[in-house]
Design a protein around this motif. Structure first.
Motif, PDB file in Angstrom:
ATOM      1  N   PRO A  52       0.762  -1.230  -0.192  1.00  0.00           N
ATOM      2  CA  PRO A  52       0.068  -0.123   0.005  1.00  0.00           C
ATOM      3  C   PRO A  52       0.997   1.400   0.066  1.00  0.00           C
ATOM      4  O   PRO A  52       1.908   1.249   0.597  1.00  0.00           O
ATOM      5  N   ALA A  53       0.422   2.316  -0.419  1.00  0.00           N
ATOM      6  CA  ALA A  53       0.953   3.649  -0.396  1.00  0.00           C
ATOM      7  C   ALA A  53       1.162   4.134   1.156  1.00  0.00           C
ATOM      8  O   ALA A  53       0.257   3.805   1.941  1.00  0.00           O
ATOM      9  N   PRO A  54       2.290   4.693   0.990  1.00  0.00           N
ATOM     10  CA  PRO A  54       2.538   5.297   2.619  1.00  0.00           C
ATOM     11  C   PRO A  54       1.406   6.150   3.094  1.00  0.00           C
ATOM     12  O   PRO A  54       1.205   6.970   2.241  1.00  0.00           O
ATOM     13  N   GLN A  55       1.084   6.285   4.162  1.00  0.00           N
ATOM     14  CA  GLN A  55       0.038   7.041   4.839  1.00  0.00           C
ATOM     15  C   GLN A  55       0.866   8.707   4.938  1.00  0.00           C
ATOM     16  O   GLN A  55       1.867   8.526   5.485  1.00  0.00           O
TER      17      GLN A  55
END
Length: 93
Positions: A89-92
């Motif tokens: 997933p993309a970093p928050q």
């Protein structure tokens, strides 16, 4: 329904829609008249209806081809699903 190629394509599309959507909605529980059932109960009957119509109008050979295409679509759907889950997933922010 007339026996045209366009109508056969439409019936195949309805079959595929019912099949793939049933896989998506199968894990969701819904209440229907006070009874808890899988969400696929709304879309899976489309598969039976469409293959019955195909079999009646275009014949058993076309209905079997539709089911085989559906199996291949489900396998592809499963592989794409696993691939999408494997992507980090993309970093928050």
């Amino acid at each position: 329904m007339k026996k045209t190629t366009f109508n056969l394509i439409i019936m195949n599309a309805i079959f595929m829609l019912g099949l793939i959507m049933s896989n998506l909605f199968g894990g969701k529980l819904i209440n229907v008249f006070g009874v808890t059932v899988a969400g696929a109960i709304a879309t899976y009957p489309l598969t039976f209806l469409s293959t019955d119509i195909i079999g009646e109008i275009w014949g058993k050979k076309e209905a079997i081809a539709c089911v085989k295409a559906g199996i291949m679509s489900q396998v592809r759907f499963l592989l794409v699903g696993y691939f999408s889950l494997a992507i980090p997933p993309a970093p928050q922010s």
